[in-house]
Motif scaffolding. Structure first.
Motif, short mmCIF file in Angstrom:
data_model
loop_
_atom_site.label_atom_id
_atom_site.label_comp_id
_atom_site.label_asym_id
_atom_site.label_seq_id
_atom_site.Cartn_x
_atom_site.Cartn_y
_atom_site.Cartn_z
N GLY A 1 -31.67 -8.51 -12.94
CA GLY A 1 -33.05 -8.97 -12.80
C GLY A 1 -33.44 -10.09 -13.75
O GLY A 1 -34.62 -10.40 -13.89
N CYS A 2 -32.46 -10.73 -14.40
CA CYS A 2 -32.80 -11.86 -15.27
C CYS A 2 -33.23 -13.04 -14.39
O CYS A 2 -32.50 -13.46 -13.51
CB CYS A 2 -31.61 -12.26 -16.13
SG CYS A 2 -31.91 -13.78 -17.07
N ARG A 3 -34.41 -13.54 -14.65
CA ARG A 3 -34.92 -14.67 -13.86
C ARG A 3 -35.40 -15.82 -14.73
O ARG A 3 -36.11 -16.70 -14.28
CB ARG A 3 -36.05 -14.20 -12.93
CG ARG A 3 -35.59 -13.28 -11.79
CD ARG A 3 -34.67 -13.99 -10.81
NE ARG A 3 -34.22 -13.17 -9.71
CZ ARG A 3 -33.14 -12.39 -9.74
NH1 ARG A 3 -32.38 -12.33 -10.82
NH2 ARG A 3 -32.80 -11.69 -8.68
N PHE A 4 -35.03 -15.81 -15.98
CA PHE A 4 -35.43 -16.91 -16.87
C PHE A 4 -34.28 -17.21 -17.82
O PHE A 4 -33.76 -16.32 -18.48
CB PHE A 4 -36.67 -16.54 -17.67
CG PHE A 4 -37.28 -17.70 -18.44
CD1 PHE A 4 -38.38 -18.37 -17.94
CD2 PHE A 4 -36.74 -18.10 -19.65
CE1 PHE A 4 -38.93 -19.46 -18.64
CE2 PHE A 4 -37.28 -19.19 -20.35
CZ PHE A 4 -38.38 -19.85 -19.85
N LEU B 1 -38.01 -3.20 -16.22
CA LEU B 1 -38.37 -3.80 -17.51
C LEU B 1 -38.23 -2.82 -18.68
O LEU B 1 -38.70 -3.10 -19.79
CB LEU B 1 -39.80 -4.33 -17.47
CG LEU B 1 -40.04 -5.66 -16.73
CD1 LEU B 1 -41.51 -6.02 -16.76
CD2 LEU B 1 -39.23 -6.80 -17.34
N ASP C 1 -28.02 -9.83 -11.40
CA ASP C 1 -28.15 -8.49 -10.82
C ASP C 1 -29.01 -7.58 -11.69
O ASP C 1 -29.56 -6.59 -11.20
CB ASP C 1 -26.77 -7.87 -10.61
CG ASP C 1 -26.10 -8.43 -9.35
OD1 ASP C 1 -26.81 -9.10 -8.58
OD2 ASP C 1 -24.90 -8.21 -9.15
N PRO D 1 -29.40 -4.18 -7.44
CA PRO D 1 -30.04 -4.92 -8.53
C PRO D 1 -30.90 -3.98 -9.37
O PRO D 1 -31.31 -2.93 -8.89
CB PRO D 1 -30.91 -5.95 -7.80
CG PRO D 1 -31.16 -5.37 -6.46
CD PRO D 1 -29.99 -4.49 -6.14
N VAL E 1 -40.87 -11.11 -18.52
CA VAL E 1 -39.80 -11.50 -17.61
C VAL E 1 -38.47 -11.14 -18.29
O VAL E 1 -38.38 -11.17 -19.50
CB VAL E 1 -39.86 -13.02 -17.35
CG1 VAL E 1 -38.62 -13.51 -16.63
CG2 VAL E 1 -41.10 -13.36 -16.55
N LYS E 2 -37.47 -10.80 -17.51
CA LYS E 2 -36.15 -10.60 -18.11
C LYS E 2 -35.54 -11.97 -18.38
O LYS E 2 -35.36 -12.77 -17.45
CB LYS E 2 -35.27 -9.77 -17.19
CG LYS E 2 -35.62 -8.29 -17.29
CD LYS E 2 -34.67 -7.48 -16.46
CE LYS E 2 -34.42 -6.12 -17.08
NZ LYS E 2 -33.58 -5.27 -16.22
N PRO F 1 -34.09 -4.63 -11.66
CA PRO F 1 -35.08 -5.47 -12.34
C PRO F 1 -35.97 -4.70 -13.31
O PRO F 1 -36.95 -5.23 -13.81
CB PRO F 1 -35.90 -6.02 -11.17
CG PRO F 1 -35.83 -4.95 -10.13
CD PRO F 1 -34.51 -4.26 -10.31
#
Lengths: 311, 628
Positions: B236-239, B408, B234, B404, B287-288, B406
């Motif tokens: 925004g972490c995508r890695f 940065l 939630d 969410p 990326v987060k 995301p």
């Protein structure tokens, strides 16, 4: 619209565009092979027309690690042996970046050996330059993984009992799809190889022979060298693993006898890179992941919509 | 009010104890009850004594409680060769023998007479008599074999449980229908019903019945590890990059399952040094990103952690503690990595450490960790333990109905970079000594952006990122990086108080704890107050920067305090004394480090030790206050 305009631009670039305001003499001794790497890298980037902004140069620790200080681009001077894991994540996150990693023989084949093997195995689309001067330079002359047997140093006063690592053979076995060796004494060949390696879609490993005039007086062994592509005595198919392997073995044995063979030893242009493999199995988005954070229209998924299995 | 149900299912590792208990807990939740699970398992794949407790009540439950009142002893189908008895004991009877100590008076026992022979359990008959236990032997294995396959004896056990508790079979049947289909489903339903009926004919001698509850809304059953993964998604972490290690693996695998669905990337890599380095590389690129591990794996992350501090790269690391030192006890909880997480890596630490106490806090504080990491360009660590990692708890689904984020944080757009400070040479000033907005955060650019070129380096560096050993620059950079911690302390205070308080404000005695024991402490506080003691508690989540004001106010307001933590050296108490520099004479320690989490009665006894000079429980250690 891309959030990274510099990557989209198509500009004329010159060698000098890669020169920052500071000079390498601060670290590198007169006559150091590292100057040759820097020169070749600048030339290769100019040939390729890459703008300094679209390049991420990730380096390890040691004299070689300072490359990112003397090359103008986005840079990341990391920790000893860890350039590769940082470089490959940056490439996965933003495949539009031109990611080049660099380090020394201790950095890459010693402390970072584990990462080297696995990065090669996965065939990440990055270029890896290993400055191979057969010595630890910045810590003042200790034996390295490429030092010859019998090499005497403060840490091996009786002469090293260890056989040197065979970087190209190890690289091929681990899974690199491009393996070459070049030498700082010939920046022209080095530049050509760098261009080819950077253009190659997959993991390109260059064992870059660099002389260390301060701690390894035997550096003169790198002169003269023979280009395997230009010498009829060394005919082999560069895309054939077995032939390439035999050539590497021959070359790596001859190196310590004083015969230096350089050139492209293996090139598998058709093998998909790791990013492509990952996309094919649905483990990676088609568009660069970083772009999503700059796309105001993107609708972010919520955990709320994933909770069904917990009900 | 009906008595609460504390149901324990025991068997061998690999016998499906975990999945059976999860399903039963879920059925109880769906029928309106509040549930909480406690999981005990050995570091073995198959065989070895394991159990899971499911505590269910009409009112919310936030702890394992003291003991339990219903045992389903299934037997260990992977029991070792009896010749190995010296090492493992008689594993076939362990599911019955090993669990009797904590069974409450008047409790119910169902055992599988197909596998377990009670004549081999020492003093079984005497103990049953003494404790007024109600015993129901059933040939669960035979029943399952007759109607389907032997492994389905778990289902038979659940069917028998339902009958003995007068619990509607429909709830369990519905759940099975969701989880399986075809012949497997049919067979399981058959076994369930036959087991149910075979018990119904008997005469019940016990009073225990399933409590009834009714939730106002849809519930989800989640563990602390699940909640961390959802909090990260939630935010925004995508890695994520990781290497498997118990119990951190639970976060890693859930993220790995979900990330491809939401366009994210998960990487299982060669070791934890690489894992943390990958998270840093991905974050550097924009990326987060997160990584994490448990004690031993986190030790390897020490080096990249320092790099993230020096290069001011935002990253979130998860540390799921288990008993140490070294590989310690892989499947047992402990809070012994606190100091390791606070201070590991070279130089002065500039990192954030948050310690959630329960499933909801795990979600919230993971989100907070990401926000802080990206706003302040600093690594943030979520510190929790094996207990919270595996315990399941029901939460209102609406709790997760959030927007969410995301964002940065302090990252510039290309337009903003054009306006930002640049060196005369044209180089972007990534690490300004005194950022324009007066904060200690110098905004960052991302590789590939126009005009934002800089060098990130683990060496000390100038505002442009050039390596520098100039003393004045060094001091300016150190002060700015360290200054972020004070800013973050203020920020965390302003966001909302992460610390949790329980008990009457004017209490004379205080209990301090951090992490997963908060719920157990609350239960103990309630009991102590009911017994006439004036006790309150604080559960501290902000460990670095420490919630100084909150802890100070709490300690000032009580005459004496008990610091409850799950390690042998009182690391949390040490942190408080180090940071606050006083209160030594007020703080007593109650420590437990045998691999089992605290039970409420132990904390009650610990507090009584201070109040009345009683002896603490034999499984804990009491360390009196320093000084006089």
């Amino acid at each position: 619209m891309s959030a990274f305009n510099a990557i989209d631009s198509d500009r004329e670039v010159e060698r000098d565009d890669y020169t920052p305001g500071i000079e390498p003499q601060a670290t590198w001794c007169p006559g150091c092979g590292d100057f040759g790497v820097l020169k070749a890298l600048k030339g290769a980037m100019a040939d390729l027309g890459k703008s300094p902004e679209e390049i991420l140069l990730v380096t390890g620790i040691g004299c070689s690690g300072k490359l990112s200080s003397y090359f103008e681009s986005y840079g990341f001077h990391t920790i000893h042996g860890r350039a590769l894991p940082i470089a490959r994540a940056a490439k996965l996150a933003n495949p539009d970046l031109e990611v080049v990693a660099a380090g020394g023989d201790g950095d890459g084949y010693g402390i970072g050996g584990n990462h080297f093997v696995h990065t090669a195995r996965e065939n990440h689309d990055i270029t890896y330059i290993v400055f191979n001067n057969e010595i630890f330079g910045l810590t003042k002359g200790q034996t390295s993984p490429t030092s010859p047997m019998g090499h005497k140093s403060k840490t091996q006063p009786h002469g090293s009992a260890k056989a040197p690592i065979r970087p190209m053979s190890s690289s091929l076995t681990a899974g690199s799809s491009y393996v070459a060796r070049t030498a700082a004494v010939n920046p022209n060949q080095a530049q050509e190889i760098l261009v080819e390696a950077i253009e190659h879609n997959g993991f390109s490993h260059i064992d870059f022979l660099t002389q260390c005039p301060t701690w390894n007086k035997d550096a003169k062994q790198y002169v003269p060298y023979i280009d395997v592509q230009e010498n009829e005595d060394y005919e082999f198919d560069v895309s054939d693993r077995k032939e390439a392997s035999e050539m590497m073995y021959e070359s790596e044995s001859a190196l310590y006898e004083g015969e230096v063979l350089t050139g492209r030893f293996y090139h598998a242009p058709d093998r998909p890179s790791y990013g492509e493999e990952k996309r094919a199995v649905g483990e990676m988005p088609d568009e660069p992941l970083v772009e999503r954070y700059h796309d105001d229209s993107y609708e972010w998924e919520r955990s709320y919509d994933l909770l069904d299995v917990h009900k | 009010m009906t008595e609460e149900l504390a149901w324990r299912i025991a068997g061998g590792s690999g016998d499906g104890i975990d999945s059976t208990s999860q399903n039963f807990a879920k059925a109880l939740m769906r029928s309106g009850l509040h549930v909480f699970t406690h999981r005990h398992y050995p570091s073995r794949i198959r065989g070895g004594h394991t159990y899971v407790e499911v505590r269910a009540d009409e009112e919310p439950v936030e702890s394992r409680g003291d003991g339990y009142n219903f045992l389903l002893a299934l037997g260990d189908s992977f029991a070792r060769n009896p010749k190995e008895e010296a090492y493992y004991g008689n594993e076939e009877v362990k599911p019955l023998a090993e669990n009797l100590d904590e069974l409450r008076e008047g409790g119910v026992i169902v055992y599988d007479e197909g596998l377990v022979d009670p004549s081999e359990v020492p003093d079984f008959e005497e103990r049953v008599e003494e404790n007024d236990w109600h015993v129901y032997p059933l040939d669960l294995r035979g029943l399952a074999r007759e109607k389907g396959r032997e492994v389905m004896r778990n289902t038979a056990g659940v069917g028998a449980t339902a009958a003995l508790l007068d619990y509607e079979l429909q709830h369990i049947e519905d759940l099975m229908a969701d989880a399986m289909s075809g012949e497997v489903l049919e067979t399981n339903l058959d076994i369930l019903e036959i087991a149910y009926e075979s018990v119904q004919d008997r005469e019940f001698t016990h009073d225990l019945r399933a409590p009834e509850g009714s939730h106002d809304e849809e519930q989800v059953l989640l563990s602390g590890s699940n909640a961390i993964a959802y909090g990260a998604l939630d935010e925004g972490c995508r890695f994520i990059a990781g290497y498997p290690m118990t119990p951190w693996t639970e976060v890693f695998t859930l993220m790995t399952q979900h990330l491809p669905k939401v366009g994210g990337i998960s990487e299982q890599v060669e070791d934890e040094i690489a894992a943390a380095a990958l998270a840093i590389g991905a974050s550097h690129a924009g990326v987060k990103a997160m990584s994490g591990s448990s004690g031993g794996g986190f030790a390897l992350m020490s080096e990249p952690l320092g790099l993230a501090e020096m290069t001011e790269t935002p990253v979130v690391l998860i540390e799921a503690m288990r008993a140490g030192p070294s590989t310690g006890m892989p499947t047992k909880p402990e809070q012994g990595d606190l100091e390791h997480v606070l201070y590991t890596s070279q130089g002065d630490s500039t990192r954030v450490v948050l310690a959630p106490a329960n499933v909801k806090e795990a979600y919230d504080q993971t989100r907070a960790a990401f926000r802080i990491a990206y706003d302040y360009q600093i690594p943030a660590i979520v510190l929790y333990d094996q207990k919270l990692s595996g315990e399941l708890r029901n939460v209102d689904e609406s709790f997760f109905d959030r927007e969410p984020s995301p964002d940065l944080g302090s990252t510039l757009s290309e337009d903003e970079i054009a306006e930002a400070a640049h060196h005369a040479s044209g180089k972007f000033q990534r690490f300004q000594h005194e950022p324009e907005d007066g904060s200690n955060v110098s905004p960052r650019s991302l590789p590939g952006q126009e005009g934002g070129r800089y060098l990130a380096t683990g060496n000390e560096h100038t505002p442009e990122g050039h390596i520098s050993e100039d003393p004045r620059n060094r001091v300016a950079q150190m002060e700015r990086r360290l200054g972020k911690l004070e800013d973050i302390r203020d920020d965390l205070d302003a966001e909302y108080d992460h610390q949790t308080y329980h008990g009457p404000e004017d209490a004379d005695y205080g209990i301090l704890t951090f992490g997963s024991h908060q719920g157990t402490v609350h239960e103990a506080v309630d009991r102590l107050n009911a017994d006439g003691h004036g006790v309150k508690s604080i559960g501290v989540s902000d460990l670095m920067p420490l919630a100084e004001r909150e802890v100070t106010e709490f300690l000032e307001s009580v005459d004496e305090a008990l610091v409850v933590e799950m390690n042998a050296t009182g690391q949390f108490r040490g942190l408080i004394q180090r940071e606050l520099g006083r209160f030594g004479p007020k703080m007593n320690s109650l420590l437990k480090y045998n691999g089992e989490p605290f039970e409420p009665h132990e904390i009650v006894e610990g507090l009584e030790t201070i109040a009345e000079g009683d002896e603490p429980a034999p499984t804990t250690r009491f360390v009196p206050a320093a000084g006089d």
